[in-house]
Design an enzyme around this catalytic site. Structure first.
Site, PDB file in Angstrom:
ATOM      1  N   LYS A 112       0.982  -1.365  -0.237  1.00 23.34           N
ATOM      2  CA  LYS A 112       0.101  -0.099  -0.288  1.00 23.34           C
ATOM      3  C   LYS A 112       0.930   1.157  -0.259  1.00 23.34           C
ATOM      4  CE  LYS A 112      -2.595  -0.246   3.988  1.00 23.34           C
ATOM      5  NZ  LYS A 112      -1.806  -1.788   4.080  1.00 23.34           N
ATOM      6  N   ARG A 133      12.073  -5.965   4.541  1.00 25.23           N
ATOM      7  CA  ARG A 133      11.887  -4.436   4.748  1.00 25.23           C
ATOM      8  C   ARG A 133      12.472  -4.993   6.256  1.00 25.23           C
ATOM      9  NH1 ARG A 133       6.162  -1.756   5.319  1.00 25.23           N
ATOM     10  NH2 ARG A 133       5.865  -2.473   7.394  1.00 25.23           N
ATOM     11  N   ARG A 176       0.229  -8.027  14.149  1.00 27.45           N
ATOM     12  CA  ARG A 176      -0.245  -6.863  12.919  1.00 27.45           C
ATOM     13  C   ARG A 176      -1.396  -7.192  11.763  1.00 27.45           C
ATOM     14  NH1 ARG A 176       4.978  -4.903  11.242  1.00 27.45           N
ATOM     15  NH2 ARG A 176       4.026  -4.072   9.452  1.00 27.45           N
TER      16      ARG A 176
HETATM   17  P1  AMP Z   1       1.767   1.395   8.933  1.00 28.82           P
HETATM   18  O1  AMP Z   1       2.791   2.100   8.569  1.00 28.82           O
HETATM   19  O2  AMP Z   1       0.330   1.665   8.034  1.00 28.82           O
HETATM   20  O3  AMP Z   1       1.814  -0.420   8.920  1.00 28.82           O
HETATM   21  O4  AMP Z   1       1.370   1.991  10.245  1.00 28.82           O
HETATM   22  C1  AMP Z   1       2.333   1.169  11.636  1.00 28.82           C
HETATM   23  C2  AMP Z   1       1.830   1.399  13.064  1.00 28.82           C
HETATM   24  O5  AMP Z   1       1.253   2.340  12.741  1.00 28.82           O
HETATM   25  C3  AMP Z   1       0.677   0.176  12.241  1.00 28.82           C
HETATM   26  O6  AMP Z   1       1.221  -1.200  13.484  1.00 28.82           O
HETATM   27  C4  AMP Z   1      -0.166   1.501  14.213  1.00 28.82           C
HETATM   28  O7  AMP Z   1       0.571   0.416  15.717  1.00 28.82           O
HETATM   29  C5  AMP Z   1       0.125   2.726  13.585  1.00 28.82           C
HETATM   30  N1  AMP Z   1      -1.246   3.231  13.050  1.00 28.82           N
HETATM   31  C6  AMP Z   1      -0.898   3.478  11.605  1.00 28.82           C
HETATM   32  N2  AMP Z   1      -2.044   3.820  10.818  1.00 28.82           N
HETATM   33  C7  AMP Z   1      -3.123   3.603  12.446  1.00 28.82           C
HETATM   34  C8  AMP Z   1      -4.707   3.693  12.376  1.00 28.82           C
HETATM   35  N3  AMP Z   1      -4.958   4.198  11.695  1.00 28.82           N
HETATM   36  N4  AMP Z   1      -4.638   4.047  13.432  1.00 28.82           N
HETATM   37  C9  AMP Z   1      -4.027   3.148  14.522  1.00 28.82           C
HETATM   38  N5  AMP Z   1      -2.673   2.513  14.744  1.00 28.82           N
HETATM   39  C10 AMP Z   1      -2.478   2.883  13.554  1.00 28.82           C
END
Ligand code: AMP
Length: 189
Positions: A15, A127, A144
């Site tokens: 994404k 990554r 996750r």
């Molecule tokens: P991502 O880079 O989108 O994989 O996000 C990394 C981490 O940031 C996630 O595993 C969550 O801990 C936190 N995070 C990102 N976006 C959100 C969201 N919309 N709501 C809650 N936690 C978030």
């Protein structure tokens, strides 16, 4: 009026990479809550200090904190003519908060990028080597993915029920292959 889009899909589906490329092509801001939160952690802000341990465990940062951060970002001038959300909303509560903030009918389309579970884990482990993200270790990755299935995947049903079409795109293959599928999906939706 630019496009108002969001990306859905599990961690490791690509994404972030795709959203960045697409935002550049469309000339709209790429709004990644993960990137914004990591930036807060790095800068040691109050939000960053609250989020750090939660992110390291692969859990979701509380909705009120993330929703406030996104509302603030969407209120900036560059988001007035469209945006691309990546990593938000992450659950139905956040989706409702976004609907309230934007008003009904504001979101056009959600792109769902999908890939096999084994491929997701392999990409996230790769990554981890390349970027050294604290949350890219095997145990956190499994959590996750579970959080995605439990909290985020229900949005694939929520959006069509709330007037936003969800277009699934195969996330397997090279970055360029996936990107051309996305461009094609947008041209016809
Ligand atoms: P991502 O880079 O989108 O994989 O996000 C990394 C981490 O940031 C996630 O595993 C969550 O801990 C936190 N995070 C990102 N976006 C959100 C969201 N919309 N709501 C809650 N936690 C978030």
């Amino acid at each position: 009026m630019g496009r108002r889009l969001l990306f859905l899909g599990p961690p490791g589906a690509g994404k972030g990479t795709q959203a960045e490329m697409l935002a550049r092509t469309l000339g709209v801001p790429h709004i990644s809550t993960g990137a914004m939160l990591r930036d807060n952690v790095e800068r040691g802000t109050e939000l960053g200090m609250k989020a750090q341990a939660i992110m390291a465990a692969g859990d979701l940062v509380p909705d009120d904190l993330v929703v406030a951060m996104v509302k603030d970002r969407l209120g900036q001038d560059d988001a007035a003519c469209g945006f691309l959300l990546d990593g938000f909303p992450r659950n139905v509560g956040q989706a409702r908060a976004l609907d309230e903030a934007l008003g009904a009918g504001a979101l056009e389309l959600a792109l769902l990028v999908e890939a096999d579970e084994e491929e997701l884990v392999a990409r996230l482990l790769q990554r981890a080597i390349e970027e050294g993200r604290e949350d890219d270790n095997e145990q956190t990755i499994r959590n996750r993915l579970q959080v995605y299935r439990d909290e985020t995947e229900p949005l694939v049903g929520y959006y069509p029920d709330n007037g936003v079409i969800v277009v699934a795109v195969d996330g397997m293959g090279t970055v360029d292959e996936v990107f051309s599928r996305i461009v094609k999906a947008l041209a016809t939706n």
